[in-house]
Design a protein around this motif. Structure first.
Motif, PDB file in Angstrom:
ATOM      1  N   GLY A 209       6.127  -3.664   5.738  1.00  0.00           N
ATOM      2  CA  GLY A 209       5.846  -3.008   4.462  1.00  0.00           C
ATOM      3  C   GLY A 209       7.083  -2.358   3.873  1.00  0.00           C
ATOM      4  N   MET A 210       7.865  -1.677   4.707  1.00  0.00           N
ATOM      5  CA  MET A 210       9.071  -1.013   4.216  1.00  0.00           C
ATOM      6  C   MET A 210      10.113  -2.023   3.744  1.00  0.00           C
ATOM      7  SD  MET A 210       9.687   2.411   6.510  1.00  0.00           S
ATOM      8  CE  MET A 210       9.955   1.547   8.052  1.00  0.00           C
ATOM      9  N   LEU A 211      10.184  -3.164   4.443  1.00  0.00           N
ATOM     10  CA  LEU A 211      11.118  -4.219   4.027  1.00  0.00           C
ATOM     11  C   LEU A 211      10.778  -4.695   2.615  1.00  0.00           C
ATOM     12  CD1 LEU A 211      13.315  -6.408   4.658  1.00  0.00           C
ATOM     13  CD2 LEU A 211      11.418  -7.819   5.506  1.00  0.00           C
ATOM     14  N   TYR A 212       9.513  -5.001   2.386  1.00  0.00           N
ATOM     15  CA  TYR A 212       9.098  -5.462   1.063  1.00  0.00           C
ATOM     16  C   TYR A 212       9.286  -4.366   0.016  1.00  0.00           C
ATOM     17  CZ  TYR A 212       7.012  -9.795   2.839  1.00  0.00           C
ATOM     18  OH  TYR A 212       6.809 -11.039   3.378  1.00  0.00           O
ATOM     19  N   GLU A 213       8.999  -3.133   0.398  1.00  0.00           N
ATOM     20  CA  GLU A 213       9.174  -2.022  -0.546  1.00  0.00           C
ATOM     21  C   GLU A 213      10.638  -1.879  -0.941  1.00  0.00           C
ATOM     22  OE1 GLU A 213       8.568   2.859  -0.767  1.00  0.00           O
ATOM     23  OE2 GLU A 213       7.908   1.746   1.006  1.00  0.00           O
ATOM     24  N   ALA A 214      11.538  -1.978   0.049  1.00  0.00           N
ATOM     25  CA  ALA A 214      12.964  -1.812  -0.222  1.00  0.00           C
ATOM     26  C   ALA A 214      13.504  -2.900  -1.134  1.00  0.00           C
ATOM     27  CB  ALA A 214      13.747  -1.790   1.083  1.00  0.00           C
ATOM     28  N   HIS A 215      12.832  -4.040  -1.157  1.00  0.00           N
ATOM     29  CA  HIS A 215      13.311  -5.157  -1.990  1.00  0.00           C
ATOM     30  C   HIS A 215      12.394  -5.401  -3.178  1.00  0.00           C
ATOM     31  CE1 HIS A 215      15.635  -5.772   1.704  1.00  0.00           C
ATOM     32  NE2 HIS A 215      16.502  -6.413   0.945  1.00  0.00           N
ATOM     33  N   ALA A 216      11.681  -4.341  -3.585  1.00  0.00           N
ATOM     34  CA  ALA A 216      10.868  -4.344  -4.802  1.00  0.00           C
ATOM     35  C   ALA A 216       9.796  -5.434  -4.821  1.00  0.00           C
ATOM     36  CB  ALA A 216      11.775  -4.482  -6.035  1.00  0.00           C
ATOM     37  N   GLU A 220       3.442  -7.428  -2.009  1.00  0.00           N
ATOM     38  CA  GLU A 220       3.557  -7.714  -0.569  1.00  0.00           C
ATOM     39  C   GLU A 220       3.585  -6.421   0.233  1.00  0.00           C
ATOM     40  OE1 GLU A 220       5.386  -9.001  -2.927  1.00  0.00           O
ATOM     41  OE2 GLU A 220       5.765 -11.150  -2.615  1.00  0.00           O
ATOM     42  N   SER A 221       4.302  -5.428  -0.290  1.00  0.00           N
ATOM     43  CA  SER A 221       4.381  -4.146   0.390  1.00  0.00           C
ATOM     44  C   SER A 221       3.014  -3.473   0.441  1.00  0.00           C
ATOM     45  CB  SER A 221       5.392  -3.239  -0.319  1.00  0.00           C
ATOM     46  OG  SER A 221       5.473  -1.989   0.317  1.00  0.00           O
ATOM     47  N   GLN A 222       2.303  -3.459  -0.673  1.00  0.00           N
ATOM     48  CA  GLN A 222       0.974  -2.867  -0.713  1.00  0.00           C
ATOM     49  C   GLN A 222       0.032  -3.567   0.265  1.00  0.00           C
ATOM     50  OE1 GLN A 222       0.125  -3.262  -4.915  1.00  0.00           O
ATOM     51  NE2 GLN A 222       0.604  -1.096  -5.316  1.00  0.00           N
ATOM     52  N   ALA A 223       0.137  -4.890   0.336  1.00  0.00           N
ATOM     53  CA  ALA A 223      -0.730  -5.644   1.246  1.00  0.00           C
ATOM     54  C   ALA A 223      -0.462  -5.272   2.703  1.00  0.00           C
ATOM     55  CB  ALA A 223      -0.524  -7.138   1.037  1.00  0.00           C
ATOM     56  N   ALA A 224       0.810  -5.107   3.060  1.00  0.00           N
ATOM     57  CA  ALA A 224       1.166  -4.744   4.432  1.00  0.00           C
ATOM     58  C   ALA A 224       0.665  -3.347   4.770  1.00  0.00           C
ATOM     59  CB  ALA A 224       2.680  -4.826   4.623  1.00  0.00           C
ATOM     60  N   ALA A 244       3.781   6.124   2.338  1.00  0.00           N
ATOM     61  CA  ALA A 244       4.500   4.991   1.758  1.00  0.00           C
ATOM     62  C   ALA A 244       3.617   4.227   0.788  1.00  0.00           C
ATOM     63  CB  ALA A 244       4.988   4.077   2.871  1.00  0.00           C
ATOM     64  N   ALA A 245       2.344   4.077   1.146  1.00  0.00           N
ATOM     65  CA  ALA A 245       1.411   3.356   0.275  1.00  0.00           C
ATOM     66  C   ALA A 245       1.241   4.086  -1.056  1.00  0.00           C
ATOM     67  CB  ALA A 245       0.062   3.204   0.965  1.00  0.00           C
ATOM     68  N   ARG A 246       1.156   5.415  -1.010  1.00  0.00           N
ATOM     69  CA  ARG A 246       1.052   6.203  -2.247  1.00  0.00           C
ATOM     70  C   ARG A 246       2.323   6.084  -3.084  1.00  0.00           C
ATOM     71  NH1 ARG A 246      -1.492   9.935   1.262  1.00  0.00           N
ATOM     72  NH2 ARG A 246       0.478  11.024   1.558  1.00  0.00           N
ATOM     73  N   ARG A 247       3.456   6.059  -2.376  1.00  0.00           N
ATOM     74  CA  ARG A 247       4.742   5.943  -3.075  1.00  0.00           C
ATOM     75  C   ARG A 247       4.825   4.622  -3.828  1.00  0.00           C
ATOM     76  NH1 ARG A 247       7.710   6.900   1.096  1.00  0.00           N
ATOM     77  NH2 ARG A 247       8.059   4.730   1.676  1.00  0.00           N
ATOM     78  N   VAL A 248       4.427   3.557  -3.178  1.00  0.00           N
ATOM     79  CA  VAL A 248       4.469   2.234  -3.805  1.00  0.00           C
ATOM     80  C   VAL A 248       3.475   2.159  -4.971  1.00  0.00           C
ATOM     81  CG1 VAL A 248       4.008  -0.219  -3.441  1.00  0.00           C
ATOM     82  CG2 VAL A 248       5.275   1.060  -1.727  1.00  0.00           C
ATOM     83  N   ARG A 249       2.298   2.737  -4.758  1.00  0.00           N
ATOM     84  CA  ARG A 249       1.280   2.718  -5.807  1.00  0.00           C
ATOM     85  C   ARG A 249       1.740   3.502  -7.028  1.00  0.00           C
ATOM     86  NH1 ARG A 249      -2.399   4.472  -2.904  1.00  0.00           N
ATOM     87  NH2 ARG A 249      -2.337   6.682  -3.495  1.00  0.00           N
TER      88      ARG A 249
END
Length: 252
Positions: A209-216, A220-224, A244-249
């Motif tokens: 999840g963090m990998l996908y988040e770091a690369h925008a 994919e990040s939300q799904a992980a 992290a999920a709240r941050r991405v959302r």
């Protein structure tokens, strides 16, 4: 005279007097076993010697492996004594572990990394994996990222089980991500998330999840992160994943 219908009516050659028949059977069995042993004792002795040799050889192999691991651990301990301590400012979060402009320190790190590699190249088993990982970490501190990546590759190729295997694989994944191969890194994390156990599987999914988040890669990040929440709601990592999920959302 009445005809004898009891025990005396049985002919002498068929009569089992006081268990003589049972005794005869036991005697015949004992004689058969004795004859077998006398006839095949050399073969039995040979089989016994082979079994004993196998047991001794296996025990010796285990003892040799233990000795090799102890020797490798001792060699790594000696190398560790010469590894420069991280900068005190780093411990307080105020600077890097090592000053890249301190050539003496960087050279000491290079020497230590090479020493770990020497242990790894002559090692085996768990000790070999650990030595490659130590070398990779020291190469990273020295700023030698290509050599660090090569050392992680060597450790990963040994396919160690458990936390050692995960550590080596995570190092390879990070280097792939840094080189722009995000999907290659994701594949490694995905594998451990799917087939790993316990903390390793949890950590791999979090790292994915963090990998996908770091690369925008928001979806994919939300799904992980969502998958993590469903699989491991009571994990020690759960609060960090929820954050992290709240941050991405919120960012999306």
């Amino acid at each position: 005279m009445a005809k004898d219908t009891g025990r005396d009516a049985i002919p002498d050659d068929e009569r089992d007097i006081e268990g003589e028949g049972e005794v005869d059977v036991l005697f015949r069995t004992q004689m058969a076993i004795t004859n077998f042993l006398l006839g095949y004792w050399k073969h039995l002795l040979g089989i016994t010697m082979v079994l004993l040799a196998c047991v001794y050889g296996y025990s010796s192999m285990l003892e040799t492996a233990r000795d090799e691991q102890r020797n490798q651990q001792a060699e790594m301990a000696r190398v560790a004594l010469d590894v420069p301590e991280p900068d005190p400012l780093f411990r307080m979060g105020l600077g890097p572990m090592d000053d890249p402009n301190d050539e003496e320190r960087i050279q000491a790190l290079r020497t230590s990394a090479l020493s770990y590699q020497k242990v790894a190249e002559g090692g085996s088993g768990t000790g070999q994996v650990m030595a490659w990982i130590e070398a990779a970490e020291i190469w990273t501190r020295a700023g030698e990222h290509d050599k660090a990546a090569a050392a992680y590759d060597e450790a990963h190729a040994l396919q160690a089980p458990g936390i050692l295997g995960w550590t080596a694989a995570a190092g390879v994944a990070v280097n792939k991500a840094n080189a722009g191969d995000v999907e290659g890194a994701a594949a490694i994390f995905r594998q451990f998330a799917d087939v790993g156990e316990g903390y390793v599987a949890e950590r791999a999914l979090f790292e994915l999840g963090m990998l996908y988040e770091a690369h925008a890669k928001v979806s994919e990040s939300q799904a992980a992160y969502q998958e993590f929440g469903e699989k491991y709601p009571t994990s020690e990592l759960a609060p960090r994943v929820a954050e992290a999920a709240r941050r991405v959302r919120d960012a999306g």
